[in-house]
Design a protein around this motif. Structure first.
Motif, mmCIF file in Angstrom:
data_model
loop_
_atom_site.group_PDB
_atom_site.id
_atom_site.type_symbol
_atom_site.label_atom_id
_atom_site.label_comp_id
_atom_site.label_asym_id
_atom_site.label_seq_id
_atom_site.Cartn_x
_atom_site.Cartn_y
_atom_site.Cartn_z
ATOM 1 N N ILE A 142 0.834 -1.201 0.000
ATOM 2 C CA ILE A 142 0.000 0.000 0.000
ATOM 3 C C ILE A 142 0.869 1.252 0.000
ATOM 4 O O ILE A 142 0.628 2.202 -0.754
ATOM 5 C CB ILE A 142 -0.946 0.001 1.213
ATOM 6 N N LEU A 143 1.911 1.270 0.830
ATOM 7 C CA LEU A 143 2.756 2.459 0.947
ATOM 8 C C LEU A 143 3.534 2.718 -0.345
ATOM 9 O O LEU A 143 3.757 3.876 -0.724
ATOM 10 C CB LEU A 143 3.707 2.317 2.138
ATOM 11 N N LEU A 144 3.958 1.659 -1.021
ATOM 12 C CA LEU A 144 4.639 1.841 -2.304
ATOM 13 C C LEU A 144 3.680 2.388 -3.354
ATOM 14 O O LEU A 144 4.060 3.224 -4.182
ATOM 15 C CB LEU A 144 5.238 0.519 -2.785
ATOM 16 N N TRP A 145 2.433 1.910 -3.324
ATOM 17 C CA TRP A 145 1.422 2.441 -4.245
ATOM 18 C C TRP A 145 1.140 3.912 -3.945
ATOM 19 O O TRP A 145 1.049 4.737 -4.863
ATOM 20 C CB TRP A 145 0.136 1.622 -4.136
ATOM 21 N N ILE A 146 1.037 4.249 -2.663
ATOM 22 C CA ILE A 146 0.812 5.649 -2.279
ATOM 23 C C ILE A 146 1.991 6.511 -2.723
ATOM 24 O O ILE A 146 1.808 7.631 -3.235
ATOM 25 C CB ILE A 146 0.602 5.755 -0.755
ATOM 26 N N ARG A 147 3.202 5.991 -2.541
ATOM 27 C CA ARG A 147 4.393 6.730 -2.963
ATOM 28 C C ARG A 147 4.348 7.019 -4.456
ATOM 29 O O ARG A 147 4.672 8.129 -4.899
ATOM 30 C CB ARG A 147 5.640 5.909 -2.611
ATOM 31 N N GLU A 148 3.923 5.995 -5.230
ATOM 32 C CA GLU A 148 3.833 6.176 -6.682
ATOM 33 C C GLU A 148 2.761 7.196 -7.040
ATOM 34 O O GLU A 148 2.962 8.054 -7.909
ATOM 35 C CB GLU A 148 3.524 4.823 -7.339
ATOM 36 N N GLN A 149 1.615 7.137 -6.371
ATOM 37 C CA GLN A 149 0.535 8.071 -6.649
ATOM 38 C C GLN A 149 0.949 9.511 -6.331
ATOM 39 O O GLN A 149 0.637 10.441 -7.080
ATOM 40 C CB GLN A 149 -0.711 7.695 -5.837
ATOM 41 N N LYS A 150 1.649 9.698 -5.247
ATOM 42 C CA LYS A 150 2.065 11.048 -4.835
ATOM 43 C C LYS A 150 3.205 11.598 -5.695
ATOM 44 O O LYS A 150 3.446 12.808 -5.709
ATOM 45 C CB LYS A 150 2.468 11.041 -3.359
#
Length: 792
Positions: free
Chosen positions: A37-45
């Motif tokens: 989840i955190l890697l996906w959030i990092r990519e989105q941001k």
């Protein structure tokens, strides 16, 4: 000392293998989910935040104030950039762009008699000064500086000329309309770019093709600005707020105001409410961040519960260490070291699992997440996560276990501390509250997605093929139509200037007899061809479709029920109507149908004659069982008529599904994470039931000798956990109802939440929990009492 702590911690973990494995499994799974989840959030941001001057790049959004309502979007006037740069000193650069926030055009280019299709946007000469797309060839001061210039991407240059350096100065034909000179080749956009395109054509060409964009009363394109380093964004926003008043005179009924938003924020924060930025994709980022936190809390609770439950079994060793001189601080460090080792091992396992699962996860989420091995900030955050998890999981058990007096341990009078027991029960309730929230929320999200996909839109989006109208087919449309209708399986064919599931064009340019000249009523609008109603399977309330039998239909209009209502017309058919200065009459009224997202209500829409327009889509209705055969025949026909041009198409149903990718992603991931959350919770329950059974071995043996049956013993062991799960369901139900009502509030068309959803969620958690602990409980209940009482 540290070495001794490590030895003791490893010895303790090895001794209690069952509890250690349960903790390790729970934390590994939780960290795996959280990292994904955190890697996906990092990519989105990171999306649109890679530009060199990112802090100074802003996109203009426009608020249309109409009769007290505010309609906000990134659509602006096509001639806004130059006056902004000229009159606002804080603005260093400004550029008009089409299409930055919409799908790019798919244009036809010809080189040496060969045809190619590429994704195309339009911008002026300042565009590449604002956004950081490095040039591989060409002069940055001469890009897009003439009405015949074009900049192309590295991949497009290689496709056309095999080498970017060979592309500079080459002439290519654009859509059969004009020749363009390549002035620059830019590096392919990184994955962090929200908009994908192959080339940029100069702005004068766009204005030539779209004369509406020259009018201050029309909006549709985007405007980017780059502020000077010394500029204050808030002050600049105030200066530009009423900038359009000079060109479009405001009144009590209508006015336009402008706003500034940092471009790097506009991908996640793209929704407006009352003229202010109020959310968007960031809501999903926050939601998944919360889910990651939930899962980590559940796993940490397991650790705390199992560690405090083991306090009794570790009592003697703790007492002996205290008596021989170990300080409480050293004992606490020993427990924390143990927690750190488990968390570190879990993190390593999770990292390997993430590396293996990322390709599939990226495919599922349509993202480009990766483990940033060279990013020290990522590793610092990961280390912080390990430390915080170790502290959260190990601190309370350490303090609680080391608080007992040694003499109490050695006299064998130790009983489970009442406060500790209550605390442990509270943690079990809390983790099952979180698990039930995820389960019930997932069911409701799935219901809403199901509702969206099965809602009657008022037209049939199935078996509807869309072919883009390019220069190859535009002039030969009539011939293509006549031959396509002869293909076995083609039921009807029409044309539409936009996508039938997403009509975005808006206008105030509609008037009729009796309309108050001061009223500003916004209409969606689209050009359509003959047989439009038949092809989409729309329903006519009154009147008819466009027809060749009526030459006057070229200035005729179709409207929907919502338009008839705002016009105040009891009988609309035959009434005069003026659209963009063209006088005509209403020939038909369509029953309301959904032509945009279900987040929005059905707005008034007007359809005008567009059989001869050279843009939009060709719509082809096919028989359900003949789609594959029809596509083969259509491709052959298309290539014959266009001289071998590439045949591209989409299905209307796919376009509709794309509108709800975020919801579909939320539904899928919520389902996976809900299962994992309940699974981790059950790992904790399994550990507690093992502990409870071990603690009550002799009690169970005595009860069996006195005649107790297996069923009654099972009831005794399971009763406590059943009560805790029931309490968690009672707490989770109203909380989930409130949260999901807020989420559903974003849809104009939504489901009603039913009580049985929470019953299902509760039953699922109960069934899974009881299956988890049932075997171990049954094992304890049927054990031979002689074995448990032998030591007595």
């Amino acid at each position: 000392m540290e070495n001794n702590n490590l030895k003791t911690a490893f010895r303790s973990l090895k001794k209690d293998r069952t509890f250690s494995l349960l903790n390790l499994a729970g934390l590994s799974l939780a960290l795996f989910c959280s990292l994904m989840i955190l890697l996906w959030i990092r990519e989105q941001k990171s999306i649109d935040n890679f530009h060199n001057n990112g802090k100074d790049i802003y996109i203009i959004y426009e608020n249309l104030h109409v009769e007290g309502d505010i309609n906000s979007s990134y659509r602006t006037q096509g001639i806004l950039a130059a006056p902004l740069k000229e009159k606002i000193p804080e603005i260093k650069e400004a550029s008009n762009v089409a299409w930055l926030k919409d799908e790019p055009d798919r244009a036809i280019f010809k080189v040496n008699a060969r045809q190619y299709q590429f994704e195309t946007i339009f911008a002026d000469s300042n565009y590449l000064k604002i956004l950081s797309y490095p040039l591989l060839a060409g002069d940055p001061n001469k890009t897009l500086n003439s009405p015949k210039s074009i900049c192309i991407s590295e991949s497009m240059a290689k496709a056309l000329f095999s080498d970017p350096n060979k592309a500079i100065g080459q002439i290519i034909s654009y859509d059969g309309k004009k020749d363009l000179k390549i002035t620059a080749v830019f590096k392919n956009q990184p994955p962090e770019a929200s908009q994908r395109f192959d080339c940029i054509i100069n702005w004068p060409t766009f204005l030539e093709e779209n004369t509406w964009a020259k009018d201050w009363g029309n909006v549709g394109t985007n405007t980017l600005v780059m502020l000077k380093k010394s500029a204050d964004p808030k002050l600049t926003a105030k200066k530009i707020k009423h900038f359009v008043d000079t060109y479009v005179k405001p009144d009590n009924h209508y006015r336009i105001t402008l706003g500034l938003q940092r471009y790097g924020d506009s991908y996640l924060h793209d929704k407006f409410e009352n003229g202010q930025i109020s959310g968007g994709k960031i809501q999903y980022v926050r939601l998944f961040r919360l889910i990651a936190l939930f899962i980590m809390i559940i796993a940490s609770i397991n650790f705390v519960n199992l560690s405090t439950a083991r306090a009794v079994t570790r009592a003697k060793s703790t007492a002996v260490r205290k008596i021989i001189g170990a300080s409480r601080r050293s004992l606490i460090w020993n427990y924390l070291t143990e927690a750190f080792i488990v968390t570190l091992l879990a993190t390593l396992i999770a990292l390997f699992a993430v590396a293996a699962a990322l390709p599939g996860f990226n495919q599922l989420t349509h993202s480009h997440s990766y483990i940033p091995g060279k990013d020290p900030i990522f590793w610092a955050k990961l280390i912080l996560l390990v430390l915080l998890t170790s502290l959260a999981a190990g601190l309370y058990p350490a303090i609680m276990t080391t608080s007992f007096k040694p003499i109490v341990f050695l006299q064998k009078t130790l009983s489970v501390n009442k406060n500790s027991l209550i605390f442990r029960k509270g943690l079990v309730v809390f983790q099952f509250v979180l698990a039930n929230l995820l389960i019930a929320g997932t069911v409701i999200i799935f219901q809403q997605i199901h509702y969206i996909h099965h809602l009657d839109l008022g037209f049939d989006r199935n078996n509807l093929i869309e072919l883009p109208v390019t220069s190859n087919i535009a002039s030969k449309y009539e011939a293509f139509k006549n031959k396509a209708l002869q293909i076995n399986g083609v039921q009807s064919l029409s044309k539409m200037g936009e996508n039938p599931t997403s009509v975005g064009s808006l206008t105030f340019g509609v008037s009729w007899p009796g309309k108050n000249p001061n009223d500003k009523i916004m209409f969606n609008n689209a050009a359509i061809g003959y047989d439009f109603v038949k092809t989409l399977k729309l329903h006519l309330k009154a009147g008819r479709d466009f027809s060749k039998a009526y030459p006057s239909d070229t200035v005729g209009y179709l409207i929907n029920e919502a338009a008839q209502k705002v016009m105040g017309l009891d009988q609309a058919v035959g009434q005069p109507l003026n659209f963009w200065g063209h006088q005509g009459s209403i020939i038909g009224v369509l029953k309301n149908f959904h032509f945009s997202s279900l987040h929005d209500p059905i707005n008034p829409i007007i359809f005008y004659y567009g059989e001869n327009k050279d843009w939009g889509n060709i719509l082809i209705r096919v028989e359900p069982s003949k789609t594959k055969v029809v596509l083969t025949s259509l491709e052959k026909l298309y290539k014959n008529i266009t001289g071998g041009a590439e045949f591209t198409y989409t299905f209307s149903d796919d376009d509709f599904n794309k509108m709800y990718q975020k919801e579909q992603l939320l539904s899928k991931l919520s389902g996976y994470f809900s299962f994992i959350a309940i699974f981790i919770s059950c790992l904790g329950l399994l550990g507690l039931i093992i502990f409870a059974a071990n603690q009550r071995t002799k009690e169970i043996g005595i009860r069996k000798i006195l005649g107790a049956r297996v069923g009654s013993i099972l009831k005794i062991l399971l009763k406590e956990f059943a009560q805790l799960i029931f309490i968690s369901i009672v707490i989770a139900t109203p909380l989930c109802f409130y949260l999901m009502q807020k989420w559903l509030g974003g849809y104009a068309y939504r489901i009603q939440i039913h009580w049985w959803v929470f019953l299902i969620a509760g039953c699922v958690s109960v069934i899974i929990a009881f299956f988890t602990v049932g075997y171990q409980t049954l094992k304890a209940a049927v054990a031979n009492p002689v074995d448990s009482l032998r030591s007595e």
